[in-house]
Design a protein around this motif. Structure first.
Motif, PDB file in Angstrom:
ATOM      1  N   VAL A  18     -54.282  18.426  -4.019  1.00 24.93           N
ATOM      2  CA  VAL A  18     -54.887  17.843  -2.828  1.00 24.93           C
ATOM      3  C   VAL A  18     -56.402  17.975  -2.955  1.00 24.93           C
ATOM      4  N   HIS A  19     -57.116  16.955  -2.497  1.00 26.55           N
ATOM      5  CA  HIS A  19     -58.582  16.996  -2.506  1.00 26.55           C
ATOM      6  C   HIS A  19     -59.043  17.384  -1.112  1.00 26.55           C
ATOM      7  N   ARG A  20     -59.703  18.529  -1.024  1.00 20.77           N
ATOM      8  CA  ARG A  20     -60.172  19.034   0.270  1.00 20.77           C
ATOM      9  C   ARG A  20     -61.299  18.143   0.788  1.00 20.77           C
ATOM     10  N   SER A  21     -61.183  17.747   2.023  1.00 19.27           N
ATOM     11  CA  SER A  21     -62.161  16.862   2.637  1.00 19.27           C
ATOM     12  C   SER A  21     -63.581  17.430   2.520  1.00 19.27           C
ATOM     13  N   PRO A  22     -64.571  16.574   2.298  1.00 23.74           N
ATOM     14  CA  PRO A  22     -65.970  17.040   2.225  1.00 23.74           C
ATOM     15  C   PRO A  22     -66.456  17.674   3.531  1.00 23.74           C
ATOM     16  N   THR A  23     -65.742  17.446   4.629  1.00 21.51           N
ATOM     17  CA  THR A  23     -66.152  18.017   5.914  1.00 21.51           C
ATOM     18  C   THR A  23     -65.523  19.385   6.187  1.00 21.51           C
ATOM     19  N   ARG A  24     -64.676  19.858   5.282  1.00 21.90           N
ATOM     20  CA  ARG A  24     -64.040  21.183   5.477  1.00 21.90           C
ATOM     21  C   ARG A  24     -65.087  22.285   5.416  1.00 21.90           C
ATOM     22  N   PRO A  99     -54.471  14.315   6.796  1.00 23.17           N
ATOM     23  CA  PRO A  99     -55.697  13.646   6.356  1.00 23.17           C
ATOM     24  C   PRO A  99     -56.978  14.289   6.887  1.00 23.17           C
ATOM     25  N   GLU A 100     -56.870  15.091   7.944  1.00 19.13           N
ATOM     26  CA  GLU A 100     -58.049  15.805   8.434  1.00 19.13           C
ATOM     27  C   GLU A 100     -58.418  16.975   7.510  1.00 19.13           C
ATOM     28  N   GLU A 101     -57.474  17.402   6.680  1.00 17.19           N
ATOM     29  CA  GLU A 101     -57.720  18.484   5.729  1.00 17.19           C
ATOM     30  C   GLU A 101     -57.988  17.968   4.322  1.00 17.19           C
ATOM     31  N   HIS A 102     -57.231  16.928   3.920  1.00 19.93           N
ATOM     32  CA  HIS A 102     -57.321  16.396   2.562  1.00 19.93           C
ATOM     33  C   HIS A 102     -57.580  14.898   2.632  1.00 19.93           C
ATOM     34  N   ASP A 103     -58.546  14.434   1.868  1.00 21.44           N
ATOM     35  CA  ASP A 103     -58.794  12.999   1.880  1.00 21.44           C
ATOM     36  C   ASP A 103     -58.082  12.277   0.740  1.00 21.44           C
ATOM     37  N   ASP A 104     -57.353  13.040  -0.107  1.00 20.50           N
ATOM     38  CA  ASP A 104     -56.603  12.421  -1.198  1.00 20.50           C
ATOM     39  C   ASP A 104     -55.590  13.426  -1.741  1.00 20.50           C
ATOM     40  N   ILE A 105     -54.521  12.905  -2.315  1.00 21.48           N
ATOM     41  CA  ILE A 105     -53.587  13.710  -3.100  1.00 21.48           C
ATOM     42  C   ILE A 105     -53.342  12.947  -4.388  1.00 21.48           C
ATOM     43  N   ALA A 106     -53.054  13.676  -5.467  1.00 26.10           N
ATOM     44  CA  ALA A 106     -52.852  12.995  -6.750  1.00 26.10           C
ATOM     45  C   ALA A 106     -52.040  13.871  -7.693  1.00 26.10           C
ATOM     46  N   TRP A 107     -51.214  13.198  -8.514  1.00 28.19           N
ATOM     47  CA  TRP A 107     -50.529  13.879  -9.608  1.00 28.19           C
ATOM     48  C   TRP A 107     -51.523  13.956 -10.758  1.00 28.19           C
TER      49      TRP A 107
END
Length: 141
Positions: A18-24, A99-107
């Protein structure tokens, strides 16, 4: 000390990140395993199952999780111990339900993780150290 759990869903040579949102507030704009804080009175396994469902919409199959190790960050009141777990089987297809925590998920292939900005640089080595890597998907329908 804060206690956190995170889970590695793996298919073939890839792990779901998971990609942590830049606003975290904590560790913004970095890649990590999904997971979160262990609540008072909750075991790590219960927290892991809860977090995987809340964040990804998957259900961890009972007794399929195995502990890979611990990672640590911070000090004093900000100290965090992160229990890293391999999830051997799950039900459902992972989607970003937070989506408020992660702006993307990826394998991501484990061999490609070293090139990513990660919360913990030691994570790829920890994932490579798992006892018997499964080469087949373990997602259950």
């Amino acid at each position: 000390m804060h206690v956190v759990v995170c889970g590695a869903l793996m298919e073939n040579d890839a792990v779901l990140l998971v990609h942590r949102s830049p606003t975290r507030r904590a560790y913004p704009d970095l890649w990590d395993l999904p997971g979160g804080h262990v609540e008072a009175g909750e075991s790590e396994l219960k927290a892991l199952a809860r977090e995987m469902h809340e964040e990804l919409g998957v259900h961890v199959v009972a007794d399929s999780a195995s502990r890979l190790g611990d990672l640590r960050a911070g000090s004093g009141e900000d100290a965090v111990r992160v229990g890293v777990w391999h999830i051997g089987a799950w039900v459902g297809s992972p989607t970003n339900r937070a989506p408020e925590e992660h702006d993307d998920i990826a394998w991501v292939r484990i061999s490609q993780m070293d090139a990513l900005p990660l919360v913990f640089a030691a994570l790829p080595a920890l994932l490579r150290s798992r006892p018997e890597p499964d080469r087949l998907p373990r997602r259950l329908s």
